[in-house]
Design a protein around this motif. Structure first.
Motif, short mmCIF file in Angstrom:
data_model
loop_
_atom_site.label_atom_id
_atom_site.label_comp_id
_atom_site.label_asym_id
_atom_site.label_seq_id
_atom_site.Cartn_x
_atom_site.Cartn_y
_atom_site.Cartn_z
N VAL A 38 23.36 48.22 -78.97
CA VAL A 38 24.42 47.08 -78.07
C VAL A 38 23.94 46.18 -77.42
O VAL A 38 22.43 45.44 -76.98
CB VAL A 38 25.01 47.72 -76.76
N ILE A 39 24.52 45.18 -77.92
CA ILE A 39 24.06 43.86 -78.15
C ILE A 39 23.70 42.87 -76.33
O ILE A 39 24.47 43.86 -75.65
CB ILE A 39 25.08 42.57 -78.60
N GLU A 40 23.35 42.08 -75.95
CA GLU A 40 22.64 41.59 -74.59
C GLU A 40 23.93 41.63 -74.08
O GLU A 40 23.76 41.90 -73.12
CB GLU A 40 21.70 39.88 -75.67
N TRP A 41 24.57 41.07 -74.48
CA TRP A 41 25.85 40.97 -74.46
C TRP A 41 26.61 42.05 -73.39
O TRP A 41 26.74 42.03 -72.51
CB TRP A 41 27.38 39.56 -74.67
N GLY A 42 26.98 42.71 -74.64
CA GLY A 42 27.38 44.03 -74.05
C GLY A 42 26.47 44.64 -72.70
O GLY A 42 26.90 45.65 -72.07
N LEU A 43 24.86 44.70 -73.04
CA LEU A 43 24.08 45.01 -72.25
C LEU A 43 24.18 44.69 -70.55
O LEU A 43 23.89 45.27 -70.12
CB LEU A 43 22.79 45.17 -72.11
N LYS A 44 24.40 43.11 -70.68
CA LYS A 44 24.44 42.49 -69.16
C LYS A 44 26.20 43.59 -68.61
O LYS A 44 26.29 43.26 -67.48
CB LYS A 44 24.91 41.35 -69.64
N VAL A 45 27.63 43.11 -69.74
CA VAL A 45 28.34 43.95 -69.19
C VAL A 45 27.69 45.00 -68.58
O VAL A 45 28.20 46.16 -67.92
CB VAL A 45 29.45 43.76 -70.24
N LEU A 46 26.83 46.21 -69.62
CA LEU A 46 26.64 47.50 -68.81
C LEU A 46 26.25 47.30 -67.73
O LEU A 46 26.51 48.17 -66.79
CB LEU A 46 26.20 48.37 -69.82
N ASP A 47 25.14 46.75 -67.50
CA ASP A 47 24.08 46.95 -66.56
C ASP A 47 24.53 46.38 -65.29
O ASP A 47 24.90 47.03 -64.02
CB ASP A 47 23.46 45.87 -66.38
#
Length: 72
Positions: A38-47
């Motif tokens: 998962v790219i950084e943006w996707g990790l932010k959404v997940l968090d």
């Protein structure tokens, strides 16, 4: 359920699927794992999704960072 290890990424996984699964399992704590693609943006959404669900459930729900460990 005391602890749930939750997939953070998979070809079949959706945010509503994550939330639904968390709500059905009602863990006291849950850790998202398996998110290496998962790219950084996707990790932010997940968090953000996990933080909102943790607040709603009154439980520890978050993503484990690379190299982080917890005692099960």
């Amino acid at each position: 359920m005391p602890t749930l290890l939750l997939p953070g990424q998979a070809p079949w996984l959706t945010v509503p699927g994550i939330i639904g699964y968390l709500r059905r399992m009602t863990p006291r704590r849950a850790y998202a794992i398996h998110d290496g693609l998962v790219i950084e943006w996707g990790l932010k959404v997940l968090d953000d999704v996990l933080a909102m669900e943790a607040e709603r459930a009154g439980a520890e729900i978050r993503r484990l960072r690379p190299g982080e460990s917890v005692e099960l």
